[in-house]
Write a protein that holds these residues in place. Structure first.
Motif, PDB file in Angstrom:
ATOM      1  N   TYR A 170      -6.642  33.044  13.903  1.00  9.96           N
ATOM      2  CA  TYR A 170      -7.259  34.370  13.881  1.00  9.96           C
ATOM      3  C   TYR A 170      -7.050  35.041  15.252  1.00  9.96           C
ATOM      4  CZ  TYR A 170     -10.961  37.817  12.852  1.00  9.96           C
ATOM      5  OH  TYR A 170     -11.668  38.965  12.613  1.00  9.96           O
ATOM      6  N   PRO A 171      -6.259  36.107  15.305  1.00 13.16           N
ATOM      7  CA  PRO A 171      -5.942  36.712  16.607  1.00 13.16           C
ATOM      8  C   PRO A 171      -7.185  37.167  17.377  1.00 13.16           C
ATOM      9  CG  PRO A 171      -4.470  37.562  14.932  1.00 13.16           C
ATOM     10  CD  PRO A 171      -5.521  36.763  14.206  1.00 13.16           C
ATOM     11  N   HIS A 196       1.137  31.003  14.386  1.00 13.78           N
ATOM     12  CA  HIS A 196       2.483  31.481  14.062  1.00 13.78           C
ATOM     13  C   HIS A 196       2.392  32.487  12.926  1.00 13.78           C
ATOM     14  CE1 HIS A 196       2.243  27.336  15.270  1.00 13.78           C
ATOM     15  NE2 HIS A 196       3.512  27.271  15.592  1.00 13.78           N
ATOM     16  N   GLY A 197       2.918  33.678  13.166  1.00 12.96           N
ATOM     17  CA  GLY A 197       2.972  34.652  12.078  1.00 12.96           C
ATOM     18  C   GLY A 197       1.735  35.507  11.935  1.00 12.96           C
ATOM     19  N   ALA A 198       0.723  35.313  12.811  1.00 12.42           N
ATOM     20  CA  ALA A 198      -0.455  36.184  12.744  1.00 12.42           C
ATOM     21  C   ALA A 198      -0.097  37.542  13.347  1.00 12.42           C
ATOM     22  CB  ALA A 198      -1.610  35.562  13.516  1.00 12.42           C
ATOM     23  N   ARG A 199      -0.880  38.553  12.997  1.00 10.40           N
ATOM     24  CA  ARG A 199      -0.625  39.893  13.535  1.00 10.40           C
ATOM     25  C   ARG A 199      -1.922  40.528  14.008  1.00 10.40           C
ATOM     26  NH1 ARG A 199       4.206  42.535  11.873  1.00 10.40           N
ATOM     27  NH2 ARG A 199       5.488  41.161  10.589  1.00 10.40           N
ATOM     28  N   TYR A 200      -1.772  41.361  15.047  1.00  7.74           N
ATOM     29  CA  TYR A 200      -2.890  42.147  15.556  1.00  7.74           C
ATOM     30  C   TYR A 200      -2.421  43.592  15.601  1.00  7.74           C
ATOM     31  CZ  TYR A 200      -6.525  43.917  18.637  1.00  7.74           C
ATOM     32  OH  TYR A 200      -7.551  44.648  19.167  1.00  7.74           O
ATOM     33  N   ARG A 201      -3.076  44.465  14.851  1.00  8.85           N
ATOM     34  CA  ARG A 201      -2.644  45.855  14.702  1.00  8.85           C
ATOM     35  C   ARG A 201      -1.140  45.935  14.444  1.00  8.85           C
ATOM     36  NH1 ARG A 201      -7.166  48.670  15.530  1.00  8.85           N
ATOM     37  NH2 ARG A 201      -8.600  47.926  17.110  1.00  8.85           N
TER      38      ARG A 201
END
Ligand SMILES: *Cc1c(COP(=O)(O)O)cnc(C)c1O
Length: 406
Positions: A170-171, A196-201
């Motif tokens: 969880y970013p 790996h592969g998480a995104r934030y905005r």
């Protein structure tokens, strides 16, 4: 005997040809039932169902088994492209990656680095290896990541960097962290070992700070057995990391060592596995999303457990679906884990906070970290791997409800 698993990884549930091979893969092998028992549901098992085997055999057949083979460069290039970053430097493990990322930033004796207290020990140890001091920050109740409102009180003249750990995939709240870092001229380092592969905005982890470290340990989202990666857009930092990784040897003058470095190189065999994993990363990410969505569907409205609250601008990489038991529940976390184990369900406790560990206890004695303490006391990670069947998730949730009803 009849295998009661009607639900071993279902190829029709996943639109990927790899899934049909899962049934014979190592993940499901470990889930095979022994006589008369329900099959074990492992906490985390890698799925190596793509080109991993072919690439490893290639290493063996060509005898390129050390760090000098071509898979290392291919894996680095592919990983940098995946993150959307300029440089990626493969290392022997994630801790080594974090260590030389910090050292490349010039962090050393006398410096302080802010670290969330609720993390895996490597986040703090990497700071210690540099001769610097980790200064711990309490967790945020909603996301369990480091609490941005508690950062500024811990900044001193010696503070050089802050490590944003993306806990369980969880970013961390990067906008707030970056704004504070800018104001105080400190560097943001991502510990993306679990993300790996998480995104934030919309932006990928690995590109959210100045430099990032990933891990490819056997239980991580992508695995090379042991392995790690440093990711950065900064060419100078990348060169320094490469130098530190390879004993400090001058890239233009063999056996000349302008600095003291380390042997933190990744082998070609590990990189071959990593490249195979990365080719199917979208499948891995999607599969984890389905599994965690199924946990959420099964547990929605059930007041006895809680998990990291979703935020619309955050895309979780879903490393391990982890819950805290409501403090009103009579069953303790440890007895819940013991009873789940009796049911063949492997779990593990959330990390003990760093400030409670013997090496760091004295330094943090003056401070209190009530949120991390509570999450750590009540938290348990549930089985989460790409090869897990949705019926297994249902079985875990049913067992939890049964146990917590007592
Ligand atoms: C796994 C992990 C690491 C270290 O990675 P290794 O590859 O095991 O050395 C660092 N930080 C966090 C948060 C991790 O979960």
């Amino acid at each position: 005997m009849i295998d009661e698993r009607s639900d071993s990884p279902d190829p029709t549930a996943i639109h990927n040809p790899m899934s049909s091979r899962l049934a014979s893969g190592p993940a499901s092998h470990r889930m095979m039932p022994s006589k008369g028992e329900r099959p074990l549901i492992p906490l985390a098992a890698p799925v190596l169902a793509g080109n991993e085997k072919r690439y490893v055999i290639d290493c063996l057949e060509t005898s390129w088994i050390s760090s000098n083979g071509e898979y290392v460069g291919r894996f680095e290039k592919a990983f940098a492209d995946y993150c959307g970053a300029r440089h990626a430097i493969a290392c022997c493990n994630g801790t080594a990656a974090l260590h030389i990322a910090l050292q490349a930033l010039g962090i050393g004796p006398g410096d302080e680095v802010l670290v969330p207290t609720l993390t895996f020990v490597a986040s703090a140890n990497a700071v210690y290896y540099c001769g610097a001091r980790p200064v711990f920050i309490d967790a945020e109740p909603a996301t369990w990541n480091l609490d941005p409102t508690k950062i500024e009180a811990s900044i001193t003249k010696r503070t050089k960097a802050i490590i944003a750990v993306h806990l369980y995939g969880y970013p961390a709240e990067m906008d707030a962290i970056r704004a504070i870092a800018e104001r105080h001229r400190i560097v943001v380092v991502e510990d993306a070992a679990q993300a790996h592969g998480a995104r934030y905005r919309g932006a990928m982890t690995g590109t959210l700070g100045k430099i990032a470290a990933f891990s490819f340990f056997g239980n991580k989202i992508l695995s090379t057995g042991e392995g790690g990666m440093v990711v950065t857009d900064d060419g100078e930092l990348a060169s320094r990391v490469r130098l530190l990784r390879g004993q400090g040897m001058d890239p233009t003058r063999r056996y000349w060592f302008p600095i003291i470095g380390y042997n933190y190189r990744m082998t070609n065999i590990a990189a071959a596995i990593g490249l195979g994993q990365l080719e199917s990363v979208d499948w891995h990410v999607e599969r984890r999303l389905q599994i965690v969505q199924h946990y959420v569907d099964c547990l929605k409205g059930y007041r006895k457990v809680h998990w990291q609250s979703p935020r619309p601008w955050v895309q979780n990489a879903n490393w391990l679906f982890t819950v805290t038991i409501d403090s009103d529940v009579r069953c303790s976390r440890d007895s819940l884990m013991a009873r789940l184990a009796d049911d063949g369900i492997e779990t593990r406790p959330i990390f003990p906070p760093m400030h409670a560990l013997p090496p760091y206890h004295d330094a943090a004695r003056e401070e209190s970290f009530p949120v991390a303490d509570r999450i750590s006391r009540l938290g348990v990670s549930l089985p989460t791997s790409a090869g897990l069947a949705l019926d297994d998730v249902t079985r875990v949730c049913d067992a939890m409800r049964r146990i917590l009803a007592d």
